[in-house]
Design an enzyme around this catalytic site. Structure first.
Site, PDB file in Angstrom:
ATOM      1  N   CYS A  11     -65.647   3.529 -17.408  1.00 26.45           N
ATOM      2  CA  CYS A  11     -64.321   3.583 -18.416  1.00 26.45           C
ATOM      3  C   CYS A  11     -64.744   3.953 -19.144  1.00 26.45           C
ATOM      4  O   CYS A  11     -65.464   4.324 -19.856  1.00 26.45           O
ATOM      5  CB  CYS A  11     -63.936   2.057 -18.531  1.00 26.45           C
ATOM      6  SG  CYS A  11     -64.904   0.810 -19.206  1.00 26.45           S
ATOM      7  N   CYS A  83     -60.240   3.433 -16.428  1.00 25.23           N
ATOM      8  CA  CYS A  83     -59.168   4.275 -17.540  1.00 25.23           C
ATOM      9  C   CYS A  83     -58.499   5.633 -17.719  1.00 25.23           C
ATOM     10  O   CYS A  83     -59.196   6.456 -17.665  1.00 25.23           O
ATOM     11  CB  CYS A  83     -59.778   3.433 -18.621  1.00 25.23           C
ATOM     12  SG  CYS A  83     -60.804   4.638 -19.203  1.00 25.23           S
ATOM     13  N   CYS A  90     -64.366  13.266 -18.182  1.00 22.39           N
ATOM     14  CA  CYS A  90     -65.424  12.453 -17.069  1.00 22.39           C
ATOM     15  C   CYS A  90     -66.340  12.979 -16.773  1.00 22.39           C
ATOM     16  O   CYS A  90     -66.218  14.515 -16.614  1.00 22.39           O
ATOM     17  CB  CYS A  90     -64.884  11.967 -15.840  1.00 22.39           C
ATOM     18  SG  CYS A  90     -66.194  11.501 -14.750  1.00 22.39           S
TER      19      CYS A  90
END
Length: 145
Positions: A11, A83, A90
């Site tokens: 997250c 999230c 990422c």
């Protein structure tokens, strides 16, 4: 015999949702899954996340906020973003690690304008329970999307 499935939960700040996911996996699925959590940034462990998990019998008070880049290069079976911001930013994980997005509401954002801690906790408890339900579906849901 194959080792446990390795899942990294991501997250934004590794303070709440990914910590809850790691805690639930280690509590409910430790025999089949090895879980860790990290963030795109580190925001420290959210105290209300710790309280909400403790209410459910899971101690995450010993967790610490970690960076995703510290886990790049480890042999993950799945990276699960919890999230939207983490999913969009990422980091690259070499070796074709599948990245799966399972978004959950952000308890701190939902709770920021609540007048009391008890009112704020309703958001943490709801998301905690939603994450638990997701973890209970593991690993099958990842293997059969």
């Amino acid at each position: 015999m194959k080792d446990r499935l390795k899942i990294l939960f991501l997250c934004t700040g590794n303070s709440c949702r990914s910590q809850m996911a790691e805690g639930w996996v280690n509590h409910l699925k430790h025999n089949v899954i090895e879980a860790r959590s990290a963030g795109i940034e580190t925001h420290g462990l959210n105290p209300l996340a710790v309280i909400s998990m403790a209410e459910a019998g899971v101690d995450i008070s010993h967790h610490r906020s970690k960076l995703a880049r510290d886990f790049v290069g480890e042999p993950w079976d799945f990276v699960v973003t919890v999230c939207g911001h983490a999913h969009e930013t990422c980091p690259y994980f070499p070796g074709g690690v599948p990245i799966v997005h399972v978004g959950f509401d952000d308890p701190p954002a939902l709770a920021k304008d609540e007048p009391t801690e008890e009112a704020a906790m309703t958001h943490y408890r709801r998301v905690r329970d939603e994450i638990r339900a997701f973890v209970e579906s593991l690993p099958e849901i990842l293997k059969n999307p």
